[in-house]
Design an enzyme around this catalytic site. Structure first.
Site: not given
Ligand code: ADP
Length: 545
Positions: A185, A438, A443
């Site tokens: 990844t 945030k 959110w």
């Protein structure tokens, strides 16, 4: 009592056997790195894969050894995969778009013994070779005539290398849980992590992807995998196309708008897949030239959120069905695909686009739950955000050489993505958990804002990051790249968003830039943007002080 059925190990080489037997003449066409189009078919591809296997075997590459590939999607890369797999060695796809230090790190971490690469990457590897002590031999995907003079250790042109192998060779037999492939990844923070696929997980993932409501190919399709084999197994297309006998068109190194259009048109491609940035270039080309897409039926878009405007353009302007898919390297990679369930079959216009913008639902083989921070399931109301967790036969249970436990008590893997689930079971990504903004304890989804902003006709690309704010902790900053020759003001852009979002989601500022940095897999590189704008002072921050 156990069943009385045969033990037929799920080995990847059986896929190319099946293709050669049932669809041997189906074409595999490549835009070669040397330039011209190259044509082969599944029967020839299998025959050459056997020669690769035989030659690797002669070179004493054994079960479990890692063979790196740093290469574009071409027929040579594909037949090498099957050759490597067929002796129980492990193909390790390396993403050339990673930083050179990361490439060195992952090759050393994987302890690759052989490197198979394209002409394109010979100069890069020559610079890195000193730091790659495990690589015993470099095989360059070309013929003797095109082979450059190189300092690479034991370098040989691929065609020269397999010339001595006659293909009179049988695949090796081994347990289906044997490692088949590795892919790291990108690791935007910390070191990359090695995902290790097995033969079993690859074969099952291929069948998962072939469900009609997933990618659902058939022998009548012609598939253009633009998504590279080094990006999460080209989303399974390098396995699913031969498994069904779909013809393949492989794009080599050229992924720009005109080149992609040429392949779609010339070879009458019916199904293709790539990240949104590739489609952005194609759509710009179509807009500029007035070209159409008469043969293309389906386009799979994933890797990052597909903007609404992109879905609309494909579906309404070009008559191409969009399948918005979500997944990740750790999931082989498919997690969800956005095909329409019968309850939604009558949706049209904006309501259909709303649904298509979601990332879709899980095919058989992936189980998903969405939880709050305490691990409790959140309601499937399409509104409540939670952490997306998955389990299934093609989902990672650990990383190479790392002891970390990555599954919860029920065997679910936390994807690091945050999203909602609606009552139909359609998941929508809100954000990576580290990218969500945030603001005052609530959110804000950067993805939603980005998607809306690219709907403004003058905007080519948009990114939203959270910037420090004295009162709200963080507030959104909208970063815009305008289309060529366009100009726009902050007020104009924010005016476009007005009425489309809750007022407290409205970005506090707009910054215009010439370009937005991307990760090696084509995602917006938010870490770099946060660094670039770390001292940015929002006008609202001054007012609040
Ligand atoms: P890397 O993380 O190495 O760049 P991956 O392809 O594994 O490569 O990235 C997976 C991540 O990409 C997912 O966890 C998710 O955040 C993002 N992603 C993939 N598909 C989508 C999509 N359709 N919409 C939004 N985000 C997506």
């Amino acid at each position: 009592m156990l069943g009385l059925m045969q033990d037929w190990p799920l080995l990847c080489q059986r896929i190319i056997d099946h293709a050669a037997i049932n669809h041997g003449e189906r074409p595999v066409i490549t835009r070669s790195i040397e330039g011209p189009f190259h044509r082969t078919n599944y029967a020839e591809l299998r025959a050459r894969a056997l020669r690769v296997a035989q030659q690797l075997d002669r070179d004493s590459i054994k079960l479990g050894d890692r063979v790196a590939t740093l290469a574009w999607n071409t027929w040579r890369h594909l037949e090498s995969w099957y050759g490597i797999l067929g002796i129980g060695a492990i193909y390790h796809t390396v993403n050339p778009r990673l930083f050179p230090e990361q490439i060195v790190w992952i090759i050393n971490h994987a302890e690759d013994r052989v490197m198979m690469t394209d002409l394109t990457f010979v100069p890069l590897l020559e610079k890195l070779a000193d730091k790659l002590p495990t690589i015993e031999r470099y095989i360059v995907f070309t013929d003797a005539a095109h082979m450059p003079k190189t300092s690479l250790r034991n370098a040989i042109a691929y065609e020269e290398w397999i010339v001595g192998a006659d293909g009179d060779f049988a695949w090796k037999e081994f347990d289906e849980n044997t490692a088949a492939g590795m892919c790291y990844t990108s690791g935007t923070t910390g070191n990359p992590k090695g995902v290790v696929y097995s033969h079993r997980s690859n074969v099952l993932h291929t069948m998962l992807s072939l469900q009609p409501d997933a990618i659902g190919l058939s022998s009548r399709d012609t598939v253009l995998p633009i998504v590279p084999m080094f990006h999460a197994n080209s989303w399974g297309l390098a396995f699913s196309s031969p498994m069904t006998g779909a013809a393949l068109v492989l794009p080599g190194a050229k992924l720009d708008g005109p080149s992609v259009y040429e392949l779609l048109d010339e070879f009458k491609v019916t199904c293709t897949g790539a990240v949104p940035t590739v489609w952005l270039l194609l759509l710009q080309y179509l807009e500029k030239t007035g070209a159409k897409l008469p043969y293309l039926e389906r386009v799979v878009i994933g890797g990052s959120a597909c903007p609404r405007a992109m879905i609309k353009a494909f579906e309404e302007d070009y008559g191409v069905q969009v399948f918005h898919a979500w997944g990740m390297t750790e999931m082989s990679p498919l997690g969800t695909v956005g095909s329409m369930k019968p309850q939604l079959a009558d949706l049209k216009g904006d309501a259909l686009l709303d649904m298509k913008q979601k990332q879709g639902y899980t095919p058989f083989g992936v189980e998903m739950k969405i939880t709050d921070d305490a691990g409790r399931g959140v309601p499937w109301d399409g509104k409540t955000f939670g952490r997306i967790k998955v389990r299934g036969f093609a989902v990672s249970k650990g990383y190479y050489k790392l002891d970390d436990r990555i599954l919860d008590a029920d065997g679910f893997f936390d994807t690091g993505d945050v999203g909602t689930m609606d009552r139909y079971g359609y998941m929508q990504i809100t954000d990576r958990s580290k990218d969500v903004i945030k603001s005052g304890g609530e959110w804000i989804s950067s993805i939603d804002l980005e998607n809306l902003a690219v709907g403004y006709p003058k905007v080519a690309e948009a990114a939203v990051i959270g910037v420090a704010h004295p009162k709200w902790d963080e507030r959104p900053l909208l970063i815009i790249v305008l289309k060529e020759g366009q100009s726009a003001t902050k007020e104009e852009i924010l005016g476009f968003l007005e009425g489309k979002i809750a007022s407290w989601w409205m970005p506090d500022d707009v910054a215009f830039v010439a370009s937005i940095p991307h990760t090696a897999t084509g995602k917006i590189l938010k870490t770099a943007l946060r660094e670039q704008f770390k001292d940015h002072v929002l006008p609202t921050a001054i007012a609040a002080e």
